[in-house]
Design a protein around this motif. Structure first.
Motif, PDB file in Angstrom:
ATOM      1  N   SER A  85      43.422  43.731  36.862  1.00 28.96           N
ATOM      2  CA  SER A  85      43.024  42.432  36.298  1.00 28.96           C
ATOM      3  C   SER A  85      43.816  41.310  36.954  1.00 28.96           C
ATOM      4  O   SER A  85      43.268  40.238  37.241  1.00 28.96           O
ATOM      5  CB  SER A  85      43.252  42.420  34.784  1.00 28.96           C
ATOM      6  OG  SER A  85      42.458  43.393  34.143  1.00 28.96           O
ATOM      7  N   GLU A  86      45.095  41.538  37.198  1.00 37.25           N
ATOM      8  CA  GLU A  86      45.931  40.523  37.847  1.00 37.25           C
ATOM      9  C   GLU A  86      45.492  40.314  39.304  1.00 37.25           C
ATOM     10  O   GLU A  86      45.548  39.195  39.808  1.00 37.25           O
ATOM     11  CB  GLU A  86      47.397  40.929  37.778  1.00 37.25           C
ATOM     12  CG  GLU A  86      47.976  40.795  36.366  1.00 37.25           C
ATOM     13  CD  GLU A  86      49.394  41.325  36.260  1.00 37.25           C
ATOM     14  OE1 GLU A  86      49.820  42.065  37.189  1.00 37.25           O
ATOM     15  OE2 GLU A  86      50.073  41.001  35.273  1.00 37.25           O
ATOM     16  N   LEU A 105      40.670  35.006  42.168  1.00 35.63           N
ATOM     17  CA  LEU A 105      40.002  33.820  41.624  1.00 35.63           C
ATOM     18  C   LEU A 105      40.793  32.555  41.935  1.00 35.63           C
ATOM     19  O   LEU A 105      40.211  31.521  42.287  1.00 35.63           O
ATOM     20  CB  LEU A 105      39.817  33.967  40.113  1.00 35.63           C
ATOM     21  CG  LEU A 105      38.775  34.985  39.640  1.00 35.63           C
ATOM     22  CD1 LEU A 105      38.747  35.052  38.125  1.00 35.63           C
ATOM     23  CD2 LEU A 105      37.398  34.626  40.171  1.00 35.63           C
ATOM     24  N   LYS A 106      42.118  32.626  41.819  1.00 31.75           N
ATOM     25  CA  LYS A 106      42.956  31.463  42.140  1.00 31.75           C
ATOM     26  C   LYS A 106      42.758  31.047  43.599  1.00 31.75           C
ATOM     27  O   LYS A 106      42.617  29.861  43.898  1.00 31.75           O
ATOM     28  CB  LYS A 106      44.431  31.794  41.884  1.00 31.75           C
ATOM     29  CG  LYS A 106      44.818  31.877  40.416  1.00 31.75           C
ATOM     30  CD  LYS A 106      46.284  32.244  40.264  1.00 31.75           C
ATOM     31  CE  LYS A 106      46.670  32.372  38.794  1.00 31.75           C
ATOM     32  NZ  LYS A 106      48.091  32.798  38.642  1.00 31.75           N
ATOM     33  N   ARG A 162      37.643  32.744  35.135  1.00 35.09           N
ATOM     34  CA  ARG A 162      39.092  32.647  34.930  1.00 35.09           C
ATOM     35  C   ARG A 162      39.482  32.802  33.464  1.00 35.09           C
ATOM     36  O   ARG A 162      40.427  33.529  33.145  1.00 35.09           O
ATOM     37  CB  ARG A 162      39.607  31.315  35.477  1.00 35.09           C
ATOM     38  CG  ARG A 162      41.128  31.196  35.432  1.00 35.09           C
ATOM     39  CD  ARG A 162      41.623  30.075  36.290  1.00 35.09           C
ATOM     40  NE  ARG A 162      41.031  28.797  35.938  1.00 35.09           N
ATOM     41  CZ  ARG A 162      41.441  27.641  36.457  1.00 35.09           C
ATOM     42  NH1 ARG A 162      42.390  27.629  37.360  1.00 35.09           N
ATOM     43  NH2 ARG A 162      40.865  26.519  36.090  1.00 35.09           N
ATOM     44  N   SER A 164      34.229  31.055  39.892  1.00 38.77           N
ATOM     45  CA  SER A 164      35.663  31.264  39.718  1.00 38.77           C
ATOM     46  C   SER A 164      36.163  30.634  38.425  1.00 38.77           C
ATOM     47  O   SER A 164      36.941  31.239  37.677  1.00 38.77           O
ATOM     48  CB  SER A 164      36.431  30.690  40.915  1.00 38.77           C
ATOM     49  OG  SER A 164      36.033  31.312  42.111  1.00 38.77           O
ATOM     50  N   GLN A 176      42.586  38.134  39.110  1.00 36.92           N
ATOM     51  CA  GLN A 176      43.023  36.784  38.767  1.00 36.92           C
ATOM     52  C   GLN A 176      43.572  36.054  40.000  1.00 36.92           C
ATOM     53  O   GLN A 176      43.275  34.873  40.204  1.00 36.92           O
ATOM     54  CB  GLN A 176      44.096  36.846  37.676  1.00 36.92           C
ATOM     55  CG  GLN A 176      44.441  35.491  37.067  1.00 36.92           C
ATOM     56  CD  GLN A 176      45.438  35.629  35.944  1.00 36.92           C
ATOM     57  OE1 GLN A 176      46.478  36.254  36.098  1.00 36.92           O
ATOM     58  NE2 GLN A 176      45.133  35.047  34.786  1.00 36.92           N
ATOM     59  N   ASN A 177      44.343  36.755  40.831  1.00 40.83           N
ATOM     60  CA  ASN A 177      44.870  36.155  42.061  1.00 40.83           C
ATOM     61  C   ASN A 177      43.735  35.811  43.024  1.00 40.83           C
ATOM     62  O   ASN A 177      43.781  34.776  43.702  1.00 40.83           O
ATOM     63  CB  ASN A 177      45.858  37.110  42.733  1.00 40.83           C
ATOM     64  CG  ASN A 177      47.143  37.253  41.941  1.00 40.83           C
ATOM     65  OD1 ASN A 177      47.556  36.341  41.232  1.00 40.83           O
ATOM     66  ND2 ASN A 177      47.788  38.401  42.063  1.00 40.83           N
ATOM     67  N   ILE A 203      43.713  39.948  30.208  1.00 42.41           N
ATOM     68  CA  ILE A 203      45.118  40.268  30.520  1.00 42.41           C
ATOM     69  C   ILE A 203      45.989  40.096  29.279  1.00 42.41           C
ATOM     70  O   ILE A 203      46.871  40.919  28.994  1.00 42.41           O
ATOM     71  CB  ILE A 203      45.619  39.375  31.677  1.00 42.41           C
ATOM     72  CG1 ILE A 203      44.870  39.734  32.966  1.00 42.41           C
ATOM     73  CG2 ILE A 203      47.131  39.530  31.874  1.00 42.41           C
ATOM     74  CD1 ILE A 203      45.158  38.805  34.130  1.00 42.41           C
ATOM     75  N   LEU A 249      39.003  36.432  32.058  1.00 45.94           N
ATOM     76  CA  LEU A 249      39.959  37.330  32.709  1.00 45.94           C
ATOM     77  C   LEU A 249      41.363  37.110  32.140  1.00 45.94           C
ATOM     78  O   LEU A 249      42.113  38.077  31.925  1.00 45.94           O
ATOM     79  CB  LEU A 249      39.950  37.093  34.215  1.00 45.94           C
ATOM     80  CG  LEU A 249      40.654  38.140  35.079  1.00 45.94           C
ATOM     81  CD1 LEU A 249      40.074  39.538  34.824  1.00 45.94           C
ATOM     82  CD2 LEU A 249      40.511  37.793  36.550  1.00 45.94           C
ATOM     83  N   SER A 250      41.719  35.856  31.892  1.00 51.08           N
ATOM     84  CA  SER A 250      43.015  35.567  31.278  1.00 51.08           C
ATOM     85  C   SER A 250      43.099  36.169  29.880  1.00 51.08           C
ATOM     86  O   SER A 250      44.137  36.717  29.480  1.00 51.08           O
ATOM     87  CB  SER A 250      43.238  34.050  31.203  1.00 51.08           C
ATOM     88  OG  SER A 250      43.281  33.490  32.495  1.00 51.08           O
TER      89      SER A 250
END
Length: 313
Positions: A136-137, A143-144, A100, A96, A140-141, A107, A103-104
């Motif tokens: 992608s978002e 992964l969080k 991160r 993760s 990202q969620n 985006i 992926l950031s």
């Protein structure tokens, strides 16, 4: 040193990220006490019915040996499960964190391309960029949530204990969700008692709990829906409730609702997004804050999720 580390049961439990009842060291200690107790009982029972001391001693040794072998097999099985659980949590945490950053960046690059600074973008291209950004978002969620789950299981999720108003926090979140609720054809109603006392906990973590419950209530309400939020005092706690008239949860699946990655079968019929981690995280946060969480639900009629948080004295 290794022997002393093995005897340090709390440290071993933290090492594997399991409760004390699942900790191999604690189970081995309990098994050892049971074996010793069984050996003593076997001796006294044997001397009562058998006159030959050597036969009694042999019976005690055989019973003790069998129990010791069984105990060793059981403890080894739990240790392997605990090690597998630890390796899984470590893998999720490492993966993760490594995913991160790229992926950031992805985006950010999509937002830059969509801004048109590199040239004019056609409507068709913009739609494709929007799809890429949305997915992608979602990643990202996910992964969080995975990072939070890894911290919960590893016992490293930090809590900043403070006094704050649950009513004020809820009003902020409702305002944040207004556009989402409107787009989902859902109405949010808020009821609260006057002069509510402040609560004690981590404001950021409790925000995540409320956001998750409200997001679920809106997302799983199909057609024209209504979500009711209620806050009241309940003795030494403040009681929070989110009620919807959505799809509900099948009765036979309700026992799994707070497990990781669980999503009820009736939800899977819809194209509703979700990771199945939100309620697991919410439960861990509420219980870590000294409160309780629960729900009632009826398939096709809706669900009511609630939690309590302690009032600071």
């Amino acid at each position: 040193m290794k022997i002393f580390e093995q005897l340090n049961i709390p440290q071993q439990c933290r090492k594997y990220g399991v409760s004390i009842w699942q900790c191999p060291s604690f189970l081995f200690l309990i098994m050892g006490m049971l074996i010793a107790l069984t050996a003593i009982l076997s001796y006294f029972v044997g001397t009562k019915f058998i006159e030959e001391p050597r036969i009694v001693a042999l019976i005690v040794l055989i019973v003790t040996a069998i129990l010791f072998i069984l105990a060793t097999l059981i403890v080894n099985s739990f240790e392997k499960l605990a090690q597998a659980n630890k390796m899984k949590s470590e893998f999720i945490n490492i993966a993760s964190h490594h995913l991160r950053a790229p992926l950031s960046n992805l985006i950010w690059a999509l937002e830059f391309l969509m801004s048109g600074r590199l040239g004019r973008i056609s409507e068709n291209q913009l739609e494709y960029f929007k799809i890429l950004k949305e997915n992608s978002e979602r990643m990202q969620n996910l992964l969080k949530d995975l990072i939070i789950v890894a911290k919960i299981e590893g016992g490293s999720l930090s809590f900043k204990e403070e006094e704050f108003s649950l009513e004020e926090l809820t009003r902020e979140i409702i305002q944040q969700f207004e556009s989402f609720a409107k787009a989902s054809n859902c109405e949010i109603e808020f009821f609260t008692e006057e002069n509510l006392p402040k609560i004690y906990g981590d404001r950021h973590q409790i925000r995540q709990v409320i956001e998750n419950l409200l997001d679920n209530a809106i997302r799983y309400t199909k057609g024209k829906g209504k979500v009711k939020i209620k806050i009241k005092r309940d003795k030494k706690f403040v009681y929070f409730e989110v009620k919807d008239n959505g799809v509900g949860i099948p009765k036979e699946e309700q026992k799994f609702i707070f497990q990781k990655f669980f999503r009820s079968s009736n939800i899977l019929k819809y194209t509703t997004q979700g990771t199945g981690l939100g309620l697991f995280i919410a439960k861990a946060i509420v219980e870590r804050s000294g409160g309780k969480i629960g729900f009632t639900s009826q398939e096709g009629r809706g669900s009511t999720f609630w939690f309590t948080l302690p009032i600071k004295k």
